[in-house]
Design an enzyme around this catalytic site. Sequence first.
Site, PDB file in Angstrom:
ATOM      1  N   CYS A 121      -2.926 -17.391  83.483  1.00 31.03           N
ATOM      2  CA  CYS A 121      -3.392 -16.289  82.637  1.00 31.03           C
ATOM      3  C   CYS A 121      -2.231 -15.669  81.856  1.00 31.03           C
ATOM      4  O   CYS A 121      -1.692 -16.298  80.963  1.00 31.03           O
ATOM      5  CB  CYS A 121      -4.141 -15.251  83.482  1.00 31.03           C
ATOM      6  SG  CYS A 121      -5.214 -14.174  82.504  1.00 31.03           S
TER       7      CYS A 121
ATOM      8  N   HIS B  63      -8.239 -18.101  87.095  1.00 32.00           N
ATOM      9  CA  HIS B  63      -7.786 -17.536  88.363  1.00 32.00           C
ATOM     10  C   HIS B  63      -8.604 -18.118  89.512  1.00 32.00           C
ATOM     11  O   HIS B  63      -9.721 -18.609  89.316  1.00 32.00           O
ATOM     12  CB  HIS B  63      -7.998 -16.018  88.371  1.00 32.00           C
ATOM     13  CG  HIS B  63      -7.083 -15.265  87.468  1.00 32.00           C
ATOM     14  ND1 HIS B  63      -5.741 -15.089  87.735  1.00 32.00           N
ATOM     15  CD2 HIS B  63      -7.322 -14.608  86.300  1.00 32.00           C
ATOM     16  CE1 HIS B  63      -5.191 -14.368  86.773  1.00 32.00           C
ATOM     17  NE2 HIS B  63      -6.130 -14.067  85.888  1.00 32.00           N
TER      18      HIS B  63
END
Length: 479
Positions: free
Chosen positions: A326, A424
């Site tokens: 991310c 994630h």
Amino acid sequence: MVQGTGSNVGKSLIVAGLCRLFSNRGLSVRPFKPQNMSNNAAVTDDGGEIGRAQALQAMGCRVPLSVHMNPVLLKPETETGAQVIVQGKRFGTMKAREYGRQKETLLPKVLESFEITASKADLVIVEGAGSPAEINLRAGDIANMGFAEAAGLPVILCADIDRGGVIASVVGTHAVLEANEQQRIKGFFVNRFRGDPSLFDNGMREIVARTGWQGLGVVPWFADAGKLPAEDALGLEDGFGKGGLKIVVPVISRIANFDDLDPLRLEPGVTLELVQPGEALPGDADIVLLPGSKSTVGDLAFFRNQGWDLDLRAHHRRGGHILGVCGGYQMLGKTISDPEGIEGGPGTVDGLGYLNVDTVLTPEKSTVFAEGVHEASGAPFSGYEIHIGRTTGPDCDRPMMQLKDGHSDGAISEDGLVSGTYVHGLFTSDTFRSAFLKSFGVVSALSYDRDIDRILDDLAEHLEKVLDIGAIFAVAKAR
């Protein structure tokens, strides 16, 4: 409602354990936290985000995640400001003083979410934030007594003996509360006791005598607590494991969704080393993992200020692998552009340059579940995306993931040493984690979700033995 004598006294863990305990008794249970502050968030089944602690508590209840379990989530971006999430969606970015003026206006939303949550449950266990003793924050409070009074809830108080001064913390809380708030608290318990709990019998009697509150028990230290997902970065002070594969994680200032690391720290074949600010990235790392960030541009500057960019360059020259997740993925690219000033002043900054990609930050936030396969191994995975920004460039033609919806995700460098992804929770997927570690010669035997579920059952059994569960249940207000 479980409130605490302070932050980090173990409220989240106790609520998770109580959720599992009453769920095991056949009740339909839901967690609720009116206001949370954490950069560790989870994507919900209804398309928003809540604090990771409430996700663990929902797992304790064996129910899907909902934005209504944590209607106000504050995600710190600077020392004085935070992104405000209301019922799962971005409400805005506010300085602390501005939020202080706004929070009372959020109470109707909080009460609405509570009623929605309560309508689906036999029992709702509510977690406070910080402490009701912070009377300087009482005006407009929606996190502790302000919410308890608005919703008409009884309260039990959690105190932590491990940090010392536990008698003063409970009696002091009683002393600063208004009389009606003192009466709302129906009992207290002492958490994290090491040794023989009977040695604190006199202490319990003193607290009861000085407050008039019922003593509900003393909770001994629960050894497996550290294996459960942590709510905030205070749980990131130590490395884990003594395995042959060394994964190094620089602890950036606004680290986010660091529960990505939890499965890795439980792997026997892995050493997970968390490098604190001011320390150098070790030269014997096999993988440097750049984690998520709540403020990518700010954390990129922070990364460079530690000299970690030089350490990373040396690591790459030695043939070391780099993985960005991310915000960490965004940092590994050539540039990060913020044309609308979402994270500060508008402009473009140079990334670390390991991936031939560019990122543009946009106001729209992606909060979705993600499923697919790992491009290199074909291993299936499930996870979630929670980010702002779009990343494009030639290295995206070598994606790290192929998603079930037909899109690809992430990028891999031409030399194959550097990769990045927006997903994630990858390492929670046993099949993906096993395949990933196998490529580095490590055999995984961990069943992560099953182990977490077992620990929640163990925690429930632990609480059943030491707390007066009958008295706690009797306190719960019939609606």
